[in-house]
Enzyme design. Sequence first.
Site, PDB file in Angstrom:
ATOM      1  N   ASP A  80       9.317   2.714  -0.108  1.00 33.81           N
ATOM      2  CA  ASP A  80       8.257   3.367   0.668  1.00 33.81           C
ATOM      3  C   ASP A  80       8.489   3.004   2.134  1.00 33.81           C
ATOM      4  OD1 ASP A  80       6.016   4.142   2.022  1.00 33.81           O
ATOM      5  OD2 ASP A  80       4.595   3.430   0.515  1.00 33.81           O
ATOM      6  N   TYR A 117       0.857  -1.187   0.000  1.00 36.30           N
ATOM      7  CA  TYR A 117       0.000   0.000   0.000  1.00 36.30           C
ATOM      8  C   TYR A 117       0.889   1.230   0.000  1.00 36.30           C
ATOM      9  CZ  TYR A 117      -3.481   3.395   1.735  1.00 36.30           C
ATOM     10  OH  TYR A 117      -4.318   4.476   1.897  1.00 36.30           O
ATOM     11  N   LYS A 121       4.174   9.763   8.684  1.00 36.47           N
ATOM     12  CA  LYS A 121       3.795  10.473   9.916  1.00 36.47           C
ATOM     13  C   LYS A 121       4.780  10.341  11.077  1.00 36.47           C
ATOM     14  CE  LYS A 121       0.901   6.544   9.418  1.00 36.47           C
ATOM     15  NZ  LYS A 121      -0.014   6.186   8.375  1.00 36.47           N
TER      16      LYS A 121
HETATM   17  N1  HOZ Z   1      -3.176   0.966   6.353  1.00 38.74           N
HETATM   18  C1  HOZ Z   1      -3.056   2.202   7.035  1.00 38.74           C
HETATM   19  C2  HOZ Z   1      -1.817   2.169   7.870  1.00 38.74           C
HETATM   20  N2  HOZ Z   1      -1.050   1.063   7.668  1.00 38.74           N
HETATM   21  C3  HOZ Z   1      -4.255   2.398   7.869  1.00 38.74           C
HETATM   22  C4  HOZ Z   1      -4.465   3.802   8.245  1.00 38.74           C
HETATM   23  C5  HOZ Z   1      -5.648   4.335   7.534  1.00 38.74           C
HETATM   24  O1  HOZ Z   1      -5.874   4.019   6.374  1.00 38.74           O
HETATM   25  O2  HOZ Z   1      -6.366   5.082   8.199  1.00 38.74           O
END
Ligand code: HOZ
Length: 427
Positions: free
Chosen positions: A239, A144, A267
């Site tokens: 990433d 992702y 973040k």
């Molecule tokens: N997959 C995201 C963090 N690994 C989740 C956070 C989100 O989408 O709010």
Amino acid sequence: MDHSRSSDLFARAQRVIPGGVNSPVRAFKSVGIDPVFYERAKGSRVWDADGNEYMDFVASWGPMILGHAPDVVLDAVREQLERGTSYGAPTEIEVRAAEAVCEAVPSVETVRMVSSGTEATMSAIRLARGYTGREKFIKFDGNYHGHSDALLVAAGSGLLTLGIPGTPGVTSGAAQDTIVLPYNDLDAVDAALDAEGDKVAAIIVEPVAGNMGVVPPAEGFLAGLRDLCDVHGVVLIFDEVITGFRIARGGAQERYGVMPDLTTLGKIIGAGFPVGAFGGKREIMSRLAPVGPVYQAGTLSGNPIAMVAGLALMAELAKPGVYDELERKGARLESGLRAAAESAGANAFLTRVGAMACMFFTGQQVTDWATASTSDTDLYARYFRGMLDRGIMLAPSQYEATFVGMAHSDADIDALTSAAHEVLSGL
Ligand code: HOZ
């Protein structure tokens, strides 16, 4: 445990926010209960709107590596608040933040701050395209990289959690330049680059996948990507939105000794404030406007509140012994969970890299999305609910990580593993 106020808030939220949440995974859909609404957090603990206390192993999806609301971050933010909250102009603070990132992350020579991981990855892809003059890029199934159009193809995280195969609104034009390959499959990358390497601008990869559960890179995978990128003139993008400053101060590139051309961060470098960054080789980064022609911008980029928070956090992480301690805590979590799963006779496969881990409810060895997706997500939902009842907050999805940080005591970690033993024994 009473969650009635959370449920009331969820009902109210659904009237004014789509699905009642501002990011889909938060809706708790795959774990079959209403979401818990948070009220406050400190150290390793969070409290919900009903006053329930939990040990938190989500850590705002990773960045709370010092725990919630650490005093050093709060002090820095308080001081900056008096000086102004947003200028839309350059500051010494952002120079110091950039210096801190460049000093810590081995391959980063210059860095541009943005406001989210999504912005960072989207901008890194644009820059790689502008630099190479090529349009396609390779990503891996189940990785992702935020929710920009071209990167949402076969994306992990929320889409996997909610069982969404792709998403309407992404044009075939945006998707057609995305080549999706299985994670950890170097032969597939080799074949794809042999076929159309001269059209491929970049390979973007989570060097440790953290959005389909935690899936470590196979031996030689990252180094193999580096070699193939060199042969074909392709920009290698790590990433490190999750892995940066987490699995080592310099992220996966430090831990595995493989240097990408570009790195994206998230973040964690804003101590949980809305921050992202992309950086790397000066030669590539200098194609960005205003030096070069590749445009990228943002009023909130380098926001002074977020930057002072990040600086305070990065200074703490630079202290000797922090990553040894995170490794020790991660190992304690892993061995406790392994013992819990074994003694409960659970069908589980455990992964861990540093202070991030995942227990997949499958008997298979997990190396990619094909194997991760054999997990029994209904079983995970029952496990999650059992843990929540015992005051342990885990991610509301099989396909996310469990994070430990400096604020977790050994007793916190042991509380998680003994709760896991109890819950797993009853499933
Ligand atoms: N997959 C995201 C963090 N690994 C989740 C956070 C989100 O989408 O709010």
